[in-house]
Scaffold this active site. Structure first.
Site, PDB file in Angstrom:
ATOM      1  N   LYS A 169       0.907  -1.312  -0.052  1.00 40.72           N
ATOM      2  CA  LYS A 169      -0.141  -0.239   0.023  1.00 40.72           C
ATOM      3  C   LYS A 169       1.041   1.258  -0.008  1.00 40.72           C
ATOM      4  CE  LYS A 169      -2.102   3.111   1.795  1.00 40.72           C
ATOM      5  NZ  LYS A 169      -1.829   4.393   1.410  1.00 40.72           N
TER       6      LYS A 169
ATOM      7  N   GLU B  88       8.906   0.807  11.491  1.00 41.78           N
ATOM      8  CA  GLU B  88      10.046   1.780  10.993  1.00 41.78           C
ATOM      9  C   GLU B  88       9.300   3.247  11.188  1.00 41.78           C
ATOM     10  OE1 GLU B  88      12.941   0.735  10.640  1.00 41.78           O
ATOM     11  OE2 GLU B  88      12.547  -1.346  10.665  1.00 41.78           O
TER      12      GLU B  88
ATOM     13  N   CYS C 247      13.709  10.261   7.439  1.00 35.56           N
ATOM     14  CA  CYS C 247      13.562   9.793   8.928  1.00 35.56           C
ATOM     15  C   CYS C 247      14.675   9.909   9.837  1.00 35.56           C
ATOM     16  CB  CYS C 247      13.335   8.372   8.932  1.00 35.56           C
ATOM     17  SG  CYS C 247      14.079   7.285   7.999  1.00 35.56           S
TER      18      CYS C 247
ATOM     19  N   GLU D  41       9.081  15.858  15.476  1.00 32.46           N
ATOM     20  CA  GLU D  41       9.599  15.555  14.168  1.00 32.46           C
ATOM     21  C   GLU D  41       8.871  16.631  13.237  1.00 32.46           C
ATOM     22  OE1 GLU D  41       8.496  12.158  12.168  1.00 32.46           O
ATOM     23  OE2 GLU D  41      10.662  11.809  11.434  1.00 32.46           O
TER      24      GLU D  41
END
Ligand code: NAD
Length: 513
Positions: free
Chosen positions: A194, A269, A303, A402
């Site tokens: 996906k 992750e 990331c 973040e």
């Protein structure tokens, strides 16, 4: 009645016209067929360089997810018992087909995700490394024999999980997908991918190449759609036995809960707020260059971004002056202009999020560099200048949350223990970078930082043989490296009595019922 009609086509119509920057009709790839969504619904995907629509993408939902999972489940046993050498051969063939189509794939990736074209070419050119690494591992992943008491033989085999789901974010759409489907397929799992709704196109182009390489129908499937619809339906599907989710920590928690409902194995992750530390004896020009890569690579949508820049107070000013000079010449602009060094953010939503953090930063710290939208943004693209805040408190929002844009927070330090405490005072633990010549200090940091990865005098270059993953709320499980084997296999123990009269020596026979 629509459900009686076969709407599939025999080939994908995904053709990119670079003059109009439009892509022909996009279809999902399920069970070897190219399909619209069952509902007929679509959604737009746009070029972040201009904000213009590139294509309409099928809005798959739980019905489409069911079709894909059923197809993957139907062929799972056959694929598991296909010779590992045959599976490896198909992965190698896929690597070769990708190499033949590098330019096409790179253009689609650049157009949909905002990677500038030279970077997109590098990323696509690297993908065969992952496929070949796991092709090599396919026939080398074994169990072990176990010494047990008595005349018995005991051993384990590592078996595939069955159907695995791969939920992918928008920042590195192809690479993040390939790094998880390569071990999954090599080790005998079937896959349903996906892609992120902002960047579905390269996964569909990739599916064409999977088909061209000759993978059997149903082994690899792509369902496009929205996270809360197709993504959640995939994570919740009881026949999905393993889920690799790469994305935000917030969504990772939701996926973890859905996986727990049917006790599926899950690799998460997730996000990060990684420290980039400069020691007083660092080679400053090298460290400046790496720090810029650290928060500006893919416009900070990475990331592992080094978005907390810890500068020793003796070199902080010198470092920032050099950084200002370097960033003043950084060309931000359209990713297809060969002189561009930093492209746009992926979407208007992401740009607005980053700009709102810049506003927060202006109220919390000293704006040192950037802080606005560059001239390139006049054309409608989602560009933001590289932005550096100085004198940031370690507890400030821009130093703890973040941002996922080209923004870094400078925190000045002078004491190693306080530095370590401040670095570790984060819910995240994905990545850390240390620049300096004093190996004792650098190694002390490497040992004491709570992080899944630490680099010394280096910057990130993801590799298939190096385990990647997070500590704390940056995730669990590992992608890449042989450690990733555990994410795509389960252990089966087989025990055999070698006694000709097993009842004579059996320890179980005396046990009361
Ligand atoms: P996201 O969490 O919004 O979305 C990731 C994927 O999850 C998308 O495919 C999305 O459609 C899907 N999704 C959304 N809601 C869902 C739901 N309720 N159920 C199931 N699936 C759902 O993340 P993003 O904004 O696309 O990506 C950015 C994030 O990814 C950042 O936090 C970044 O740090 C992280 N990331 C981590 C790594 C890593 O290796 N640790 C790599 C790349 C990106």
């Amino acid at each position: 009645m629509t459900q009686d009609l076969d709407l599939s086509t025999t080939s994908s119509n995904l053709q990119l016209d670079m003059t109009t920057r439009r892509v022909g009709e996009a279809s999902m790839y399920i069970d070897g067929k190219w399909l619209p969504s069952t509902s007929g619904e679509t959604f737009a995907t746009v070029d972040p360089n201009t904000g213009a629509e590139i294509a309409q993408v099928p809005r798959g939902d739980s019905t489409d997810v069911n079709k894909a999972v059923e197809a993957a489940a139907r062929v799972a046993v056959e694929w598991q018992f296909t010779d590992a050498i045959t599976r490896a051969g198909l992965l190698r063939r896929l690597a070769a087909v990708i190499t033949e189509h590098t330019e096409e794939l790179a253009q689609i990736e650049a157009l949909d995700s905002g990677h500038y074209i030279a970077k997109a070419r590098d990323l696509v050119a690297a993908m065969p490394l992952w496929l070949e690494y796991w092709a090599g591992a396919a026939d080398k992943v074994n169990g072990r024999s176990i010494t047990v008491p008595g005349n018995k033989f005991s051993f384990t085999v590592l078996e595939p999980l069955g159907v695995t789901a791969h939920i992918v974010p928008w920042n590195y759409p192809l690479l993040v997908m390939v790094r998880s489907i390569a071990p999954a397929l090599a080790l005998g799992n079937t896959c349903v991918v996906k892609p992120a709704e902002d960047t579905s196109l390269s996964a569909l182009k990739f599916a064409e190449l999977v088909e061209e390489a000759g993978f059997p129908a149903g082994v690899f499937n792509v369902v496009t759609g929205l996270g809360a619809e197709a993504g959640a339906a995939l994570a919740a599907h009881p026949e999905v036995r393993g889920i690799t989710f790469t994305g935000s920590t917030e969504t990772g928690r939701l996926v973890g809960k859905l996986a727990a409902e049917h006790v599926a194995q899950v690799n998460l992750e997730l996000g990060g707020k990684s420290p980039f530390i400069v020691l007083p004896d660092a080679r400053l020009d090298d460290a400046v260059e790496a720090a810029i890569q650290g928060f500006c690579s893919h416009a900070g949508q990475i990331c592992t971004a080094g978005s907390r820049l810890f500068l020793h107070e003796d070199i902080a000013e010198d470092f920032l002056v050099r950084m200002e000079a370097r960033l003043a010449n950084t060309k931000v602009g359209d990713g297809f202009d060969p002189s561009t060094e930093m492209g746009p953010l992926v979407s208007k939503k992401q740009m607005e999020r980053v700009l709102s953090y810049i506003d927060i930063g202006k109220s919390e710290a000293t704006l040192r560099i950037g802080g606005s939208r560059p001239k390139a943004a006049d054309g409608g693209g989602y560009f933001v200048e590289p932005t550096v805040f100085d004198n940031v408190s370690p507890n400030a929002r821009i130093a703890t949350e973040e941002i996922f844009g080209p923004v870094t927070a400078v925190i000045r330090w002078n004491d190693l223990d306080t530095l370590i405490e401040q670095c570790n005072a984060s819910d995240y633990g994905l990545f850390a970078v240390v620049w300096g010549q004093d190996i004792t200090q650098a190694m002390t940091l490497a040992r004491r930082l709570q992080s899944g990865n630490v680099l010394i005098n280096d910057w990130f270059g993801e590799l298939p043989m190096v385990p990647h993953g997070g500590h704390k709320q940056s995730g669990n499980g590992r992608e890449e490296g042989l450690e990733a084997v555990h994410g795509y296999t389960q252990v089966k123990h087989i025990g055999i009595s070698l006694d000709p009269n097993p009842r004579d020596s059996a320890d179980w026979i005396q046990a009361p019922l």
